[in-house]
Design a protein around this motif. Structure first.
Motif, PDB file in Angstrom:
ATOM      1  N   UNK A 210     -24.490  -2.479  -1.165  1.00 19.33           N
ATOM      2  CA  UNK A 210     -23.229  -3.218  -1.055  1.00 19.33           C
ATOM      3  C   UNK A 210     -22.699  -3.120   0.362  1.00 19.33           C
ATOM      4  N   UNK A 211     -21.869  -4.074   0.791  1.00 19.17           N
ATOM      5  CA  UNK A 211     -21.311  -4.017   2.140  1.00 19.17           C
ATOM      6  C   UNK A 211     -20.227  -2.954   2.246  1.00 19.17           C
ATOM      7  N   UNK A 212     -20.039  -2.442   3.465  1.00 20.83           N
ATOM      8  CA  UNK A 212     -19.006  -1.428   3.688  1.00 20.83           C
ATOM      9  C   UNK A 212     -17.610  -2.012   3.484  1.00 20.83           C
ATOM     10  N   UNK A 216     -11.457  -9.510   3.626  1.00 19.43           N
ATOM     11  CA  UNK A 216     -10.430  -9.093   4.573  1.00 19.43           C
ATOM     12  C   UNK A 216     -10.634  -7.680   5.071  1.00 19.43           C
ATOM     13  N   UNK A 217     -11.892  -7.248   5.113  1.00 25.55           N
ATOM     14  CA  UNK A 217     -12.242  -5.899   5.554  1.00 25.55           C
ATOM     15  C   UNK A 217     -11.584  -4.830   4.679  1.00 25.55           C
ATOM     16  N   UNK A 218     -11.381  -5.137   3.411  1.00 25.35           N
ATOM     17  CA  UNK A 218     -10.787  -4.171   2.495  1.00 25.35           C
ATOM     18  C   UNK A 218     -11.507  -4.265   1.156  1.00 25.35           C
ATOM     19  N   UNK A 219     -11.877  -3.123   0.589  1.00 23.52           N
ATOM     20  CA  UNK A 219     -12.494  -3.160  -0.734  1.00 23.52           C
ATOM     21  C   UNK A 219     -13.993  -3.248  -0.698  1.00 23.52           C
ATOM     22  N   UNK A 220     -14.657  -2.362   0.042  1.00 22.82           N
ATOM     23  CA  UNK A 220     -16.105  -2.370   0.068  1.00 22.82           C
ATOM     24  C   UNK A 220     -16.724  -1.146  -0.568  1.00 22.82           C
ATOM     25  N   UNK A 221     -16.380   0.023  -0.073  1.00 23.91           N
ATOM     26  CA  UNK A 221     -17.035   1.251  -0.533  1.00 23.91           C
ATOM     27  C   UNK A 221     -16.194   2.047  -1.530  1.00 23.91           C
ATOM     28  N   UNK A 225      -9.871   7.016   1.811  1.00 26.50           N
ATOM     29  CA  UNK A 225      -9.749   7.725   3.087  1.00 26.50           C
ATOM     30  C   UNK A 225     -10.507   7.043   4.223  1.00 26.50           C
ATOM     31  N   UNK A 226     -11.442   6.138   3.885  1.00 25.59           N
ATOM     32  CA  UNK A 226     -12.267   5.556   4.948  1.00 25.59           C
ATOM     33  C   UNK A 226     -12.345   4.027   4.917  1.00 25.59           C
ATOM     34  N   UNK A 227     -12.540   3.437   3.742  1.00 25.98           N
ATOM     35  CA  UNK A 227     -12.904   2.018   3.727  1.00 25.98           C
ATOM     36  C   UNK A 227     -11.857   1.082   3.162  1.00 25.98           C
ATOM     37  N   UNK A 228     -10.852   1.588   2.486  1.00 23.18           N
ATOM     38  CA  UNK A 228      -9.906   0.672   1.867  1.00 23.18           C
ATOM     39  C   UNK A 228      -8.646   1.416   1.440  1.00 23.18           C
ATOM     40  N   UNK A 229      -7.617   0.654   1.097  1.00 25.74           N
ATOM     41  CA  UNK A 229      -6.373   1.234   0.607  1.00 25.74           C
ATOM     42  C   UNK A 229      -6.478   1.482  -0.893  1.00 25.74           C
ATOM     43  N   UNK A 233      -1.035   0.221  -9.250  1.00 25.37           N
ATOM     44  CA  UNK A 233      -0.838  -0.378 -10.576  1.00 25.37           C
ATOM     45  C   UNK A 233      -0.400  -1.838 -10.473  1.00 25.37           C
ATOM     46  N   UNK A 234      -1.025  -2.674 -11.291  1.00 25.70           N
ATOM     47  CA  UNK A 234      -0.723  -4.099 -11.288  1.00 25.70           C
ATOM     48  C   UNK A 234      -1.521  -4.900 -10.282  1.00 25.70           C
ATOM     49  N   UNK A 235      -2.291  -4.226  -9.411  1.00 21.45           N
ATOM     50  CA  UNK A 235      -3.052  -4.929  -8.388  1.00 21.45           C
ATOM     51  C   UNK A 235      -4.438  -5.336  -8.854  1.00 21.45           C
ATOM     52  N   UNK A 236      -5.089  -6.135  -8.021  1.00 20.38           N
ATOM     53  CA  UNK A 236      -6.451  -6.613  -8.320  1.00 20.38           C
ATOM     54  C   UNK A 236      -7.275  -6.544  -7.042  1.00 20.38           C
ATOM     55  N   UNK A 237      -8.542  -6.169  -7.185  1.00 21.70           N
ATOM     56  CA  UNK A 237      -9.433  -6.114  -6.027  1.00 21.70           C
ATOM     57  C   UNK A 237     -10.818  -6.614  -6.429  1.00 21.70           C
ATOM     58  N   UNK A 238     -11.465  -7.330  -5.528  1.00 24.76           N
ATOM     59  CA  UNK A 238     -12.797  -7.885  -5.769  1.00 24.76           C
ATOM     60  C   UNK A 238     -13.814  -7.104  -4.943  1.00 24.76           C
ATOM     61  N   UNK A 239     -14.825  -6.604  -5.610  1.00 25.64           N
ATOM     62  CA  UNK A 239     -15.961  -5.958  -4.937  1.00 25.64           C
ATOM     63  C   UNK A 239     -17.145  -6.916  -5.052  1.00 25.64           C
TER      64      UNK A 239
END
Length: 571
Positions: A210-212, A216-221, A225-229, A233-239
């Motif tokens: 998978x990509x690092x 938007x450079x967020x949500x890879x690994x 502490x290193x790759x994303x915020x 609660x209530x949020x959504x993220x796509x890997x």
């Protein structure tokens, strides 16, 4: 302290020990322990339809038979193979899936199967408290009456988290372990995490190509502490990823991993070889038997099973059952709980402990077959998986094929934390790969792994069962003892003597008037140590308080001994 008081204490202690020793010689009558309200339950879950065990075709999806007591819902299998966007409404309504849980579309390479896959997962809590009533909701028992607090990734569901309005039991999609995800090499996969929980979470694709960085450079690994915020609660993220290598991998939350992974936010992710017309069972929810195997598996194997081992520290899992305030849960988990002092108390295979493993986790075979076993260990300690009556061959470590010349055939398979093995089980009766038909256990050979909170039998025990040894409802035709007592809460609460039905006289049952200890063994040992320490301390204090008298007495003894030696020399 007066000497006569110390003498009295010592006299009472030794008198009590004498009385205990004497009374232990008198054998009381053996009695049968029968609790007033024995909470026995059916060996098979009554909500499971018998027709689910049969081979069938739903919406064009061919589903193999599964003779287990509790097989997976065939409608669910059809839905995850075709995608919730490609099945009939009648089939979808037979599941608890949302209409957009699995979207399959775009045959990019023109080989007859979809190559763009969207999978939606939620974060759900099981066996948690409710501010509305006393008790836990939704409930998921890993064994009769055992309900540790759990967090799991679950397929996006519609409707209620419970079975119905009258039940507090979790619906069929909400369970331990988090579901197995299957995709194909070259697929464009969008794994969408919808955080329906009250704490932050992420997903780390462990071993998966998978990509690092993600959108938007967020949500890879998955590592805050290193790759994303943090995904709040209530949020959504796509890997999004396109795997290039096949193998057996993992996915898990990487927020406070020492607790979140242990709580159940971990599952297997399997990347299959690319083949034409390869419609995969994208989610394997529950029992582990792959009833719609991939084209590559069908080319080489007769069956495929996913075996996910996990273990839990009771102290950790009770934290979420104490509070309805997420701040207090975060405090206890992040600052007060010390994993270095933890002990694993519950051991599960595919989310269940014995005897429930007999319902779902049996490996059912016939002679002269090859069976693919994908094994993952997500406990914090080593697993020593042992197969009775069979020696399987280790073909892959952590998703990578081992050199065929160096592949090892054995009957104990060691898996470290987060490790995966692919095994080939050969049922040819040659005295090496198989000893013949029967009911052959497989289990963790660390003996604590076959207990529920220290109570045996329990834990991750299951069996390789030849079809000729199954009864009509999918249970092994055991030639041993009656197993019905294990399907009671009282057995796992240590209220039933393990061997009281061993013979007609109940010679190893309960002794009349000798109830079960009201304190657990560890506390009893601590109390005994305290009593002996107190007595020893009193004796030392007496010697110290009367040190002058003691010194004079010892000098007199030494003098007498010297005088005795002198007399002998003169003689």
């Amino acid at each position: 302290m007066p000497t006569h008081f110390l003498i009295a204490v010592l006299a009472c202690f030794f008198f009590s020990a004498t009385v205990v020793a004497q009374t232990s010689l008198k054998l009381p009558e053996t009695i049968k322990v029968v609790p007033e309200a024995l909470t026995s339950e059916p060996v098979c879950d009554p909500i499971i339809a018998a027709s689910w065990r049969d081979a069938q075709e739903i919406d064009g999806v061919k589903i193999r038979e599964s003779r287990r007591c509790n097989p997976d819902n065939p409608a669910l299998i059809a839905a995850v193979v075709k995608g919730t966007n490609n099945i009939s409404m009648a089939t979808l309504m037979e599941t608890d899936l949302s209409a957009d849980t699995i979207i399959k579309e775009d045959d990019i390479d023109g080989d007859g199967d979809p190559d763009r896959i969207t999978i939606k997962l939620e974060v759900m809590e099981l066996n948690g408290p409710s501010p509305d009533f006393e008790g836990l909701i939704p409930t998921f028992d890993i064994a009769p009456g055992i309900q540790p607090g759990l967090w799991v990734f679950a397929p996006k569901t519609r409707g209620m988290s419970t079975e119905n309005f009258e039940s507090v039991r979790a619906n069929s999609l909400l369970r331990l372990p988090s579901p197995v995800i299957r995709v194909e090499v070259g697929d464009t996969v969008r794994l969408v995490l919808e955080n329906s929980h009250y704490l932050p979470h992420t997903i780390h694709l462990h071993g998966v190509d998978h990509p690092y960085a993600g959108h938007g450079h967020d949500g890879g690994d998955g590592v805050p502490q290193t790759s994303e915020s943090f995904l709040l609660p209530g949020g959504q993220r796509v890997y999004e990823f396109t795997p290039r290598q096949a193998g057996t991998m993992l996915y898990h939350c990487h927020v406070q991993t020492h607790t979140h992974l242990a709580m159940g936010l971990v599952g297997m992710i399997i990347v299959e070889e690319n083949r034409p017309n390869n419609w995969l069972q994208t989610l394997n929810v529950g029992a582990g038997h792959v009833r719609h195997p991939s084209v590559a598996i069908q080319e080489e194997f007769d069956h495929e099973y996913d075996l996910h081992y996990h273990a839990m520290d009771k102290e950790l899992h009770e934290i979420i059952q104490k509070y309805n305030d997420p701040r207090l849960i975060a405090r206890d988990m992040n600052r007060l709980y010390d994993i270095t002092d933890s002990t694993e108390d519950y051991y599960v295979l595919n989310g269940l402990s014995f005897p429930y493993t007999l319902r779902e986790s049996l490996i059912i075979v016939e002679p002269d077959q090859k069976v693919k076993l994908r094994v993952a260990n997500t406990a914090s300690e080593m697993l020593a998986m042992h197969t009775h009556g069979h020696k399987a061959t280790i073909t892959h470590y952590d998703g990578i094929e081992h050199n065929p010349i160096a592949q090892i055939t054995r009957d104990v398979y060691a898996l470290a934390a987060a490790q995966r093995l692919d095994l080939t089980l050969n049922t040819t009766d040659d005295g090496l790969h198989s000893y013949g038909e029967g009911i052959w256990l497989f289990h963790d050979h660390r003996e604590k792994g076959i207990t529920n909170n220290g109570m045996n039998p329990g834990g991750n025990v299951s069996a390789i069962v030849y079809k000729s040894y199954l009864d009509d409802i999918g249970l092994p035709k055991s030639q041993g003892i009656d197993i019905s007592k294990y399907f009671t809460e009282e057995f796992h609460q240590r209220k039933l003597p393990v061997w009281q039905d061993l013979d007609a006289s109940g010679s190893l049952g309960a002794a009349a008037g000798q109830s079960a200890p009201i304190i657990d063994p560890a506390t009893r040992i601590t109390l005994i140590d305290f009593i002996f320490g107190l007595v020893a301390g009193l004796m030392l204090y007496m010697l110290f308080a009367r040190r002058e008298q003691t010194k004079q007495a010892m000098l007199q003894v030494v003098s007498k001994l010297k005088g005795s030696k002198g007399n002998k020399a003169n003689d």
